[in-house]
Each structure stands twice: as C-alpha cells, then as structure tokens.
Enzyme design. Sequence first.
Site, PDB file in Angstrom:
ATOM      1  N   SER A 107     107.413 106.868 -24.403  1.00 15.26           N
ATOM      2  CA  SER A 107     107.171 107.635 -23.185  1.00 15.26           C
ATOM      3  C   SER A 107     108.423 107.632 -22.301  1.00 15.26           C
ATOM      4  CB  SER A 107     105.949 107.057 -22.464  1.00 15.26           C
ATOM      5  OG  SER A 107     105.442 107.950 -21.510  1.00 15.26           O
ATOM      6  N   HIS A 259      98.628 109.260 -26.879  1.00 10.55           N
ATOM      7  CA  HIS A 259      99.961 108.965 -26.332  1.00 10.55           C
ATOM      8  C   HIS A 259     100.425 107.542 -26.621  1.00 10.55           C
ATOM      9  CE1 HIS A 259     103.364 109.458 -23.653  1.00 10.55           C
ATOM     10  NE2 HIS A 259     102.983 108.396 -22.940  1.00 10.55           N
TER      11      HIS A 259
END
Length: 279
Positions: A107, A259
């Site tokens: 991320s 994610h």
Amino acid sequence: MKTTHIPSHFTFSIHNITVHYELYNYNPDEEQPTYVLIHGFLSSTFSYRRLIPLLAQKGTVIALDLPPFGKSEKSTRFTYSYRNLANLVIQLIEHLELKKVILVGHSMGGQISLYVSHLREDLVDKTVLLCSSSYLTKANPSLIYSSYLPFFYLYVKNWLVRKGVLHNLLNVVHDAELIDEEMMEGYAAPFYDDRIFQALTRMIRDREGDLPSLDLKQIKTPSLLIWGEEDRVVPIDVGRRLHQDLENSRFISYKKTGHLLPEEKPFDVYENIIEFVGM
C-alpha cells in the site's frame, strides 16, 4: 545460516526522529538477499507477521515501523513527506550496509519503495509492490489549511476511530473469516496513543502525493506487482496502470483477494517473491 523467527529489536535516529525496526537472520557475509519490508498507512511491522517467517528462510529480513506508526516516534516536528520517509529507508540501508536489497512495500509502503528506487536506484536490486498506493495527489488545500487549527487532531481521531477497527478490516480483506482477535488487536494498536493523531495531522499537510507517471517511467529497477482483484482501497485497474508505467515490471493478481495481501495470501506472495528474486 540458522533460521530464526525471533526478531532483534533496534532503533536508529535520523532527522531528530527515532525509528524502530526488527531484524531477522542478519548476516552481512551471506550472499542471500535482504528483504526490507515497508508497511502501509495506519499499519506497522505487524502486517507482515505471516510473511516474515517465510522470507526469513531465504535471507535477512528487516521490517521497520515508519513514523509515526508502530513503535517509532510520533513527532510533530518531523516532515512526513514520502521523500523524507523514503530517505529514512535509504539511511537504514546505508547504516546497516545492506547488499542485494529487495524492497517489499504494501500500500503506502509500495509508494515509498518507489520513491527509494527513484532517489537511489543504486541501492535496490528489485522491488515487490503489494497493492501499492499509486497516483494519489496532495491533499486538497482546504483540508491542509484546516490542519493548522489547534484541535484538528481530534477531528482526525474521530474520523479514523468512529467506525472501529472491525469496519476498517472488513474494507481491506475479502474473506471476513480471516479476521480474528489477534488481527483486531494488532490493527487497533495505532489508536491507543493520542500522539499519533497529532502526527497524522502533520502528515496530512506534508504528504506530497505519489510519484507521477513521468517519474515512474524513469525507474528501471525490476519490479513485481501483486494485486488482489477485489481490492477496494487501491483497485486493480490502478495496478495495471502502474504496470504500464513501470517499464521493467511483472504483474500478478489473485481472485477473491482484497487489499491486505500479506495477511490474505502470505504463501502465494512468498512463492511469487522467491521466484522473482531467482532463488
């Protein structure tokens, strides 16, 4: 080299801020790679807990807490730009005289990894980007101006805490059954110290945004991009665009995956990394 999953904990200071990192199987005389793990926003070394013992079988592993997260200092004097955070990683690599460095960034940590390659490509052998932040711009001016208000950090705290850690985890994983008490506790930890919200207020105004396409196209470091096809935070289309901009890159995606790749697909990600590194 004897493999151990028990980390040695260290700190180092740079730009008047103390950074915490964990070191596994450090042996500078070995020819094996060194995996430098960089976590994402509102996270810490905890996010790599399932991947670390796997990678530690194949070389040195270093996982650091980017300030103001984890056990690193939560200063309101530090400039929390991606460039400065990348320079912290660069200083750590130089401080430990690391060789054969493989950056692994999840991320926001992926974007910081790209900044490291952009600034000091000579220090990095390869980069692994796990659902990397990409193409985000600087915060809008009204939010930046608001961040100078005396008690703005309380707004930041309310914004982050009001929905609770469970809601936040449900947004980053595809399979809700992965969420257990250990995960809840680990990802709730950043919210226990009010100083982090004051530091995050500073980060709102300091973050300059992700690298633009023009800079990304100049990066020649071999890169492996791994994405979850159900990622709601950084959608897979963003990953495909990043793949196009990074000239020397490969792209892998996983179905029914969100994610939080290091938690959701640790064994698959490990195998992808080892194959990419060429071991």
